[in-house]
Structures are given as structure tokens and as C-alpha cells.
Design an enzyme around this catalytic site. Structure first.
Site, PDB file in Angstrom:
ATOM      1  NE  ARG A  55      11.045 -37.087  12.360  1.00 40.90           N
ATOM      2  CZ  ARG A  55      10.913 -36.233  13.389  1.00 40.90           C
ATOM      3  NH1 ARG A  55       9.711 -35.787  13.723  1.00 40.90           N
ATOM      4  NH2 ARG A  55      11.950 -35.801  14.069  1.00 40.90           N
ATOM      5  CD  GLU A 200      22.856 -34.665  17.385  1.00 36.56           C
ATOM      6  OE1 GLU A 200      22.937 -35.903  17.325  1.00 36.56           O
ATOM      7  OE2 GLU A 200      21.879 -34.031  16.954  1.00 36.56           O
ATOM      8  CE  LYS A 242      23.297 -35.061  13.828  1.00 40.92           C
ATOM      9  NZ  LYS A 242      22.678 -36.290  13.329  1.00 40.92           N
ATOM     10  CB  SER A 284      18.470 -30.516   9.261  1.00 40.23           C
ATOM     11  OG  SER A 284      17.702 -31.617   9.671  1.00 40.23           O
ATOM     12  N   GLY A 286      15.225 -28.973  12.271  1.00 39.84           N
ATOM     13  CA  GLY A 286      13.891 -28.407  12.031  1.00 39.84           C
ATOM     14  C   GLY A 286      13.895 -27.325  10.959  1.00 39.84           C
ATOM     15  NE  ARG A 315      14.027 -32.834  12.767  1.00 41.31           N
ATOM     16  CZ  ARG A 315      14.035 -31.979  13.793  1.00 41.31           C
ATOM     17  NH1 ARG A 315      12.922 -31.379  14.142  1.00 41.31           N
ATOM     18  NH2 ARG A 315      15.146 -31.728  14.446  1.00 41.31           N
TER      19      ARG A 315
HETATM   20  C1  5MM Z   1      16.989 -38.903  13.470  1.00 42.79           C
HETATM   21  O1  5MM Z   1      16.700 -38.374  14.750  1.00 42.79           O
HETATM   22  C2  5MM Z   1      17.693 -38.588  15.742  1.00 42.79           C
HETATM   23  C3  5MM Z   1      17.147 -39.314  16.929  1.00 42.79           C
HETATM   24  O2  5MM Z   1      16.215 -38.509  17.607  1.00 42.79           O
HETATM   25  P1  5MM Z   1      15.426 -39.069  18.878  1.00 42.79           P
HETATM   26  O3  5MM Z   1      16.404 -39.542  19.885  1.00 42.79           O
HETATM   27  O4  5MM Z   1      14.654 -37.846  19.335  1.00 42.79           O
HETATM   28  O5  5MM Z   1      14.531 -40.144  18.410  1.00 42.79           O
HETATM   29  C4  5MM Z   1      18.314 -37.233  16.145  1.00 42.79           C
HETATM   30  O6  5MM Z   1      19.257 -37.341  17.175  1.00 42.79           O
HETATM   31  C5  5MM Z   1      18.966 -36.679  14.942  1.00 42.79           C
HETATM   32  O7  5MM Z   1      20.060 -37.483  14.564  1.00 42.79           O
HETATM   33  C6  5MM Z   1      19.482 -35.267  15.164  1.00 42.79           C
HETATM   34  O8  5MM Z   1      18.573 -34.485  15.897  1.00 42.79           O
HETATM   35  C7  5MM Z   1      19.650 -34.619  13.823  1.00 42.79           C
HETATM   36  O9  5MM Z   1      18.457 -34.771  13.116  1.00 42.79           O
HETATM   37  P2  5MM Z   1      17.822 -33.533  12.386  1.00 42.79           P
HETATM   38  O10 5MM Z   1      16.435 -33.979  12.013  1.00 42.79           O
HETATM   39  O11 5MM Z   1      17.816 -32.401  13.387  1.00 42.79           O
HETATM   40  O12 5MM Z   1      18.718 -33.280  11.212  1.00 42.79           O
END
Ligand code: 5MM
Length: 362
Positions: A55, A200, A242, A284, A286, A315
Site C-alpha cells: 500500500r 472471515e 466477515k 471489500s 478488491g 481497501r
Molecule cells: C486490511 O487487510 C487485512 C490483512 O491482510 P494481510 O493479512 O494480507 O496483510 C485483511 O485481512 C482484510 O481485513 C480483509 O481482507 C478485508 O480487507 P478488504 O481490503 O478486502 O476489505
């Protein structure tokens, strides 16, 4: 013992088995209900070091501890977003224990805004032995001890993300089952530590599959997850789910309408998620910022389901503030404005009151 006898024995064990631990289910349920309170949703700010680097690379910011702190601090100090729209924040371990620039622990900023601090406790999705192209999320070893420390630091909920990919011949039953089992063990350990587990199971949008395939896999995965949660004696009143929305793969040639995504997601969840679960907080995954908001809004307009439906976006809440900030102190106000806007739009969507015109007006 054949399969049917085994299933009967398991069923009996589940129905008559009682926990001997002092878990306070009413308190867990109160936290779960607060996380999905009307008009509020969760900020997923738990990017691991590798993900936050990606990011930051995109906005030309070096991935240092100080930059991670400054960025996350600006989010937690954004009263306009935090006070009215954010119920909880999922943190990476570093952030849960991090001190802000003026000496205030970051966790105190979250609490002061009336939001609940949470902690990502999985150790990531790792290649699964024997299952080429699939992953199994790890992190169960020592989880109880870690949760006790996280609770003392203020965490009242946790998150574990299982990752399921759709491709030719994937997912396999072996990977779905193993990931669902790990999610259920994690959830049971959390509840014993008096921490609400966010469960999740994410089906990725990567690939060219159509919405019907995502629908089929989402139902299969959720059915398996809830069967495992039951076997592991997880109290559904004390979790938040989730999930992904039912949506086309990114490379699919035909796009589904907002209405179709909303209808299919609601019906897949109605068929698989028991009504004892207090709330659904979507990832979300992506989707663009506006798509993620529009889909959530459409579902809440349709209504007729037994749970709250809100957001737990990473994201889709943070892309805009990250871009506005770009690592510069003089951009903090602009970044907070961008965060407050996305938080407000998703808050309205969680009530079915969003309007695309509000995006253009902003
Ligand atoms: C914020 O990203 C979370 C941690 O991701 P990594 O373990 O890959 O670093 C991730 O689990 C996030 O909470 C979920 O994927 C939901 O995030 P999005 O971006 O899909 O809403």
C-alpha cells in the site's frame, strides 16, 4: 464406527456437551452487537508488514514503523469518521501496542472515539502441504496465551482470515475443510479468552469465474464453516461473520448488476448462516470504493434477513485517505476528510440510505 454413527455421536456431544470454562456469552454477545450497531461498521487496519508495504509503495511512502504509526494515527484521530461511523478497528499486533506521536497509546485513541479495538491473530495463509495452489491459514499455536495479553492491552475482538481461491479444479474439499476447521478452533479459543472472533472465510475475486461459480463456492464454504463451528462448540451469538459478497471474478467478461450481487449474496447467506449470528460485516475484497458501498446499500434496501449487515472494509475505506495523505504532514487534513467521506458513505449503506449522488457532490 461408520460415518452415520459418527455423525450421530458428534451431534449428541454437541447438544449435550456443555462448556466447563467461564465464558461469559452475554458479554461476548454485547461486544458482537456493538460491532454491528446500526449505522456503524468496522475499519480493517490490520495490514501485515508485507501488505502495508504494498500500500505504501503505491503512494511512494517508505514502510517504516514511524510512517505506519503516523498513518494509522491520523485515521484514529479522525473524529468525524470514528465517532459516528466506526464501531471497531482491527489492528495488526504492532499497532495494538504502539504509542502515538504525543505519547498516547493508539488503542486509547480508538477507545476515546467510542470504538472497540480488535486484533488480527492469524499468522497468514501459507501454502498447504499436499494441495498445490491452495493455502491454509496458520496461527493456532500459542493462541490462547497471545489472546490473554491482547485482552489485557484492550482488544475485545479478533480476526482470522481463511483464503479460498477459485480456479480450475479449485477449491478442493481438503482445503475447504482444513480452513473451516482452523477457523472454528480459532473461534473456540477466542471465546474462551472472552474475545469475540470475527470469522472471515474469504473467497478471492481473482480469476475469470462468473458469479454463479462464486455463488456455489460461497455456499459450500459457509456451510462447511458453520458445520465446523457447531462441532467445535462455538456460540454463534458471540461471533461476527466477515464473508465476501457473491460477485464475479475480476477477469470475468460479463459483469453482474448491483441488484444481482445483492440478491445472490442475501440468498446464499440465508441458506447457510444461522440467525443466531448477530451480524455480517463484509470484506471489500478488491471492489472499487463505490462498488463496495453500492452493493452493501442494495442489500440493506432489500432487507428481510435476520442479521445486521455492515462493512469491515480495508481497501474500500483506506484507498482514498492513503492517496490523499501520501506521507506528507500537510496532507493529514485532506486524508482525514477522504476517510470521513468513505466512512459516512458506508455508514449510510449499512442503513440502506446511500445515494450515488452524494459521491459526486463530494
Ligand atoms: C486490511 O487487510 C487485512 C490483512 O491482510 P494481510 O493479512 O494480507 O496483510 C485483511 O485481512 C482484510 O481485513 C480483509 O481482507 C478485508 O480487507 P478488504 O481490503 O478486502 O476489505
Amino acid at each position: 464406527m461408520d460415518g452415520r454413527q459418527d455423525a450421530a455421536r458428534r451431534g449428541r456431544a454437541c447438544s449435550i456437551g456443555s462448556r466447563t470454562n467461564p465464558m461469559d456469552l452475554a458479554a461476548l454477545n454485547t461486544i458482537a452487537e456493538r460491532l454491528v450497531a446500526s449505522g456503524k461498521g468496522i475499519l480493517a487496519a490490520d495490514e501485515s508488514s508485507g501488505t502495508i508495504k504494498k500500500r505504501f509503495d503505491a503512494i511512494g511512502v517508505e514502510n517504516t514503523e514511524e510512517n505506519r504509526r503516523d498513518y494509522r494515527e491520523l485515521l484514529f484521530r479522525c473524529g468525524e469518521a470514528m465517532n459516528g461511523c466506526i464501531s471497531g478497528v482491527i489492528l495488526f499486533e504492532e499497532t495494538l501496542y504502539q504509542i502515538g506521536a504525543d505519547g498516547t497509546p493508539l488503542v486509547k485513541l480508538i477507545e476515546a472515539a467510542g470504538a472497540i479495538p480488535g486484533i488480527k491473530v492469524d499468522k497468514g495463509a501459507k501454502p498447504m502441504a499436499g494441495f498445490p495452489g491452495e493455502t491454509l491459514t496458520e496461527g493456532l499455536d500459542g493462541l490462547g496465551e497471545r489472546l490473554a495479553k491482547d485482552y489485557a492491552q484492550g482488544a475485545r475482538f479478533a480476526k482470522w482470515r481463511a483464503v479460498i481461491d477459485i480456479a480450475d479444479g479449485l477449491p478442493t474439499w481438503g482445503a475447504v475443510k482444513a480452513n473451516a476447521h482452523a477457523l472454528a478452533r480459532y473461534a473456540a479459543i477466542c471465546q474462551e479468552a472472552q474475545i469475540v472472533p470475527i470469522v472471515e472465510p474469504e473467497i478471492l475475486m481473482d480469476g475469470a469465474h462468473d458469479i454463479a461459480r462464486c455463488d456455489e463456492v460461497t455456499r459450500w464454504v459457509l456451510q462447511t464453516v458453520f458445520a465446523e463451528l457447531a462441532e467445535q462448540r462455538v456460540a454463534l451469538e458471540g461471533i461476527v461473520l466477515k464473508p465476501n459478497m457473491v460477485i464475479c471474478g475480476k477477469g470475468c467478461s460479463s459483469r453482474a448488476s448491483v441488484e444481482e450481487v445483492a440478491q445472490r449474496t442475501i440468498s446464499a447467506l440465508k441458506a447457510t448462516v444461522p440467525s443466531a449470528v448477530p451480524g455480517i460485516a463484509y470484506l471489500s475484497g478488491g471492489q472499487s470504493d463505490e462498488e463496495a458501498t453500492a452493493h452493501l446499500d442494495a442489500m440493506n434496501r432489500i432487507g428481510g434477513f435476520p442479521w445486521k449487515m455492515t462493512f469491515s472494509y480495508g481497501r474500500a475505506l483506506q484507498a482514498a485517505p492513503q492517496k490523499a495523505w501520501s506521507g506528507r504532514t500537510e496532507n493529514v487534513t485532506a486524508a482525514q476528510k477522504a476517510f470521513a467521506h468513505r466512512a459516512k458513505m458506508n455508514s449510510l449503506a449499512s442503513l440502506g440510505r446511500w445515494d450515488g449522488a452524494l459521491e459526486r457532490a463530494a
